[in-house]
Design a protein around this motif. Structure first.
Motif, short mmCIF file in Angstrom:
data_model
loop_
_atom_site.label_atom_id
_atom_site.label_comp_id
_atom_site.label_asym_id
_atom_site.label_seq_id
_atom_site.Cartn_x
_atom_site.Cartn_y
_atom_site.Cartn_z
N ARG A 1 0.96 -1.19 -0.04
CA ARG A 1 0.03 -0.24 0.02
C ARG A 1 0.95 1.41 -0.09
O ARG A 1 1.93 1.39 0.72
CB ARG A 1 -1.13 -0.09 1.12
N VAL A 2 0.47 2.16 -0.68
CA VAL A 2 1.24 3.30 -0.80
C VAL A 2 0.90 4.43 0.37
O VAL A 2 -0.43 4.57 0.69
CB VAL A 2 0.81 4.22 -2.11
N ALA A 3 1.77 4.80 1.19
CA ALA A 3 1.40 5.72 2.30
C ALA A 3 0.84 7.11 1.95
O ALA A 3 1.26 7.56 0.92
CB ALA A 3 2.80 5.93 2.99
N ARG A 4 -0.27 7.47 2.60
CA ARG A 4 -0.89 8.76 2.28
C ARG A 4 -0.31 9.84 2.97
O ARG A 4 -0.24 10.98 2.38
CB ARG A 4 -2.44 8.65 2.81
N GLU A 5 0.34 9.33 4.03
CA GLU A 5 1.06 10.66 4.92
C GLU A 5 2.06 9.81 5.39
O GLU A 5 2.39 8.78 5.46
CB GLU A 5 0.03 11.11 6.00
N THR B 1 6.37 6.00 7.91
CA THR B 1 6.16 5.99 6.71
C THR B 1 6.72 7.29 5.78
O THR B 1 6.76 8.18 6.51
CB THR B 1 4.79 5.56 6.57
N THR B 2 6.84 7.09 4.63
CA THR B 2 7.01 8.31 3.99
C THR B 2 5.65 8.50 2.81
O THR B 2 5.53 7.54 2.16
CB THR B 2 8.42 8.00 3.18
N LYS B 3 5.42 9.73 2.92
CA LYS B 3 4.28 9.73 1.84
C LYS B 3 4.55 9.47 0.56
O LYS B 3 5.65 9.69 0.15
CB LYS B 3 3.75 11.41 1.81
N GLY B 4 3.69 8.74 -0.05
CA GLY B 4 4.02 8.10 -1.56
C GLY B 4 4.82 6.89 -1.69
O GLY B 4 4.83 6.58 -2.74
N GLN B 5 5.46 6.55 -0.82
CA GLN B 5 6.24 5.43 -0.70
C GLN B 5 5.49 4.11 -0.45
O GLN B 5 4.53 3.97 0.44
CB GLN B 5 7.30 5.34 0.11
N SER B 6 5.65 2.93 -1.07
CA SER B 6 5.04 1.80 -0.82
C SER B 6 5.53 0.94 0.21
O SER B 6 6.81 0.90 0.47
CB SER B 6 5.10 0.82 -2.31
N PHE B 7 4.54 0.54 0.83
CA PHE B 7 4.98 -0.59 2.22
C PHE B 7 4.04 -1.97 1.98
O PHE B 7 2.94 -1.76 1.78
CB PHE B 7 4.45 0.54 3.58
N TYR B 8 4.60 -2.71 2.57
CA TYR B 8 4.05 -4.15 2.51
C TYR B 8 3.04 -4.33 3.77
O TYR B 8 3.64 -3.82 4.95
CB TYR B 8 5.21 -5.11 2.60
N VAL B 9 1.78 -4.30 3.57
CA VAL B 9 0.93 -4.64 4.81
C VAL B 9 0.77 -5.97 4.93
O VAL B 9 0.00 -6.47 3.99
CB VAL B 9 -0.22 -3.87 4.52
N ALA B 10 0.98 -6.76 6.12
CA ALA B 10 0.73 -8.20 6.12
C ALA B 10 -0.49 -8.27 6.65
O ALA B 10 -1.26 -9.40 6.16
CB ALA B 10 1.72 -8.72 7.40
N SER B 11 -1.22 -7.56 7.48
CA SER B 11 -2.43 -7.85 8.13
C SER B 11 -3.23 -6.44 8.43
O SER B 11 -2.43 -5.35 8.69
CB SER B 11 -2.43 -8.73 9.04
N THR B 12 -4.36 -6.62 8.96
CA THR B 12 -5.16 -5.52 9.54
C THR B 12 -5.63 -5.84 10.79
O THR B 12 -6.01 -7.02 11.00
CB THR B 12 -6.10 -4.83 8.46
N THR B 13 -5.81 -4.88 11.64
CA THR B 13 -6.42 -5.01 12.94
C THR B 13 -7.11 -4.31 13.70
O THR B 13 -6.94 -2.87 13.33
CB THR B 13 -5.31 -5.74 14.06
N THR C 1 2.50 -3.07 9.24
CA THR C 1 3.27 -2.62 8.03
C THR C 1 4.81 -2.75 8.23
O THR C 1 5.32 -2.77 9.44
CB THR C 1 3.18 -1.03 8.15
N LYS C 2 5.38 -3.22 7.12
CA LYS C 2 6.91 -3.72 7.26
C LYS C 2 7.73 -2.37 6.87
O LYS C 2 7.66 -1.68 5.88
CB LYS C 2 7.05 -4.75 6.30
N LEU C 3 8.51 -1.90 7.73
CA LEU C 3 9.51 -0.80 7.54
C LEU C 3 10.57 -1.49 6.72
O LEU C 3 10.86 -2.48 6.73
CB LEU C 3 9.90 -0.51 8.88
N PRO C 4 11.14 -0.15 6.00
CA PRO C 4 12.57 -0.69 5.35
C PRO C 4 13.60 -1.60 6.03
O PRO C 4 14.37 -2.45 5.51
CB PRO C 4 13.15 0.65 4.95
N TYR D 1 8.43 -4.98 11.67
CA TYR D 1 7.12 -4.78 11.39
C TYR D 1 6.51 -3.87 12.72
O TYR D 1 7.16 -4.07 13.92
CB TYR D 1 6.20 -5.96 11.65
N GLY D 2 5.53 -3.13 12.33
CA GLY D 2 4.94 -2.32 13.24
C GLY D 2 3.47 -1.80 12.88
O GLY D 2 2.90 -2.39 11.58
N TYR D 3 2.87 -0.93 13.54
CA TYR D 3 1.33 -0.66 13.04
C TYR D 3 1.39 0.89 12.92
O TYR D 3 1.68 1.63 13.55
CB TYR D 3 0.66 -0.94 14.52
N ALA D 4 0.58 0.98 11.71
CA ALA D 4 0.32 2.47 11.20
C ALA D 4 -1.30 2.57 11.11
O ALA D 4 -1.89 1.68 10.84
CB ALA D 4 0.77 2.60 9.95
#
Lengths: 268, 57
Positions: free
Chosen positions: A196-200, A218-230, A253-256, A260-263
């Motif tokens: 998913r592309v970060a909105r902000e 996250t960096t706005k406009g950069q793509s991040f892997y989202v493993a799950s939602t909760t 969300t997977k950081l570079p 993993y953490g939560y956004a």
């Protein structure tokens, strides 16, 4: 952790077309779920945007209005049971058209209604033989599929687990009433196991709550892997400060760095 | 034969396997709903306001 699901959306909200707003209520669930709570306009607003004052609405109308919010919904027909299941098991959600005469004499009924209706399927689980059954069967003698379903006509019940057998039969009967086969559904976007592309630009936290330690950003406009939602702690859905609407959807969300953490849904 | 041809909607499923199967048919025209088609128009009847479809208590 369980997949994030929109707070149940009641179609009977006092608005002019409330009896006919099951598809719009389900689309509100789609929008909320896809955006982790950030977008939640409500069924009356969605109907108004469609311009339709004829009563019931089509899935293509719902898809067109959802697109205004940047959420892609795709109407599908002729789905087999396995295709329907794979969509939900794979990370998507579905509105599904059913015939309530099939559910009428079960604990998953829509009151005394026996006509056509749309409900929202949010999640899938497999009940193993001897395991904990959560659906109307109340028995795990035989292993079976279960779906977490929100019925906009019985919102106070919240999400209930329906057996796959019940949901499939109700959906197939609906198609059969039209001389069609399979299942008619409105499929939402894939939200888990996707990029998913970060909105902000915003914090990614160790837990799904605003009190969690910040692991990165996250960096706005950069793509991040989202493993799950909760579901997690509340955050400001409108971005306008305290006292406004809150939401509680978080993306794992997977950081570079590989961590993993939560956004929040505001961020990603 | 692809697993989804079994077509009973049952079974434990790995999300990655489900996604892979969905990719096989996602763009199949036979599952598309054309605007104004029978399948599309059908949900106009998905409504709770039909007295004939309400049973008495």
């Amino acid at each position: 952790m369980a997949r994030y699901g929109s707070p149940p959306t009641p179609q009977m909200d006092g608005s002019t077309y409330q009896e006919s707003n099951c598809t719009w209520a389900a689309t509100n669930d789609h929008l909320d779920s896809a955006t982790l709570g950030r977008v939640r306009p409500g069924p009356a607003t969605l109907r108004r945007l469609s311009g339709d004052t004829s009563g019931g609405s089509t899935y293509t109308q719902n898809a067109e209005v959802a697109a205004r919010y940047g959420v892609v919904l795709k109407p599908k027909q002729g789905l087999s049971r396995t295709q329907f299941r794979d969509l939900v098991a794979g990370g998507q959600r579905e509105s599904v058209s059913i015939w309530c005469k099939i559910t009428r004499y079960t604990t998953r009924r829509t009151g005394y209604f026996t006509g056509f209706h749309t409900v929202f399927a949010n999640d899938y689980r497999w009940c193993v033989a001897g395991g904990k059954c959560l659906c109307e069967k109340l028995s795990s003698t035989t292993a079976h599929a279960e779906f977490s379903v929100e019925d906009p006509g019985t919102t106070t019940a919240g999400y209930l687990w329906w057996s796959g057998d019940l949901l499939y039969r109700a959906a197939e009967a609906r198609s059969a009433s039209l001389g069609l086969t399979g299942i008619i559904a409105l499929a939402g976007p894939d939200t888990e196991g996707v990029n998913r592309v970060a909105r902000e630009s915003g914090p990614v936290r160790a837990i799904a709550a605003g009190s969690g330690a910040i692991l990165g950003y996250t960096t706005k406009g950069q793509s991040f892997y989202v493993a799950s939602t909760t579901k997690g702690g509340n955050w400001d859905a409108d971005g306008t400060g305290p006292g406004t609407r809150v939401a509680n959807g978080w993306a794992k969300t997977k950081l570079p760095s590989g961590q993993y953490g939560y956004a929040t849904g505001r961020t990603i | 034969m692809p697993a989804w041809k079994d077509d009973n909607g049952e079974g434990p499923v790995k999300a990655a396997d489900a996604k892979a199967r969905v990719k096989q048919w996602w763009n199949d025209p036979k599952h598309e709903v054309e605007k104004g088609s029978k399948a599309d128009a059908a949900t106009r009847d998905d409504r709770l306001d039909d007295p004939a479809k309400q049973e008495p208590e």
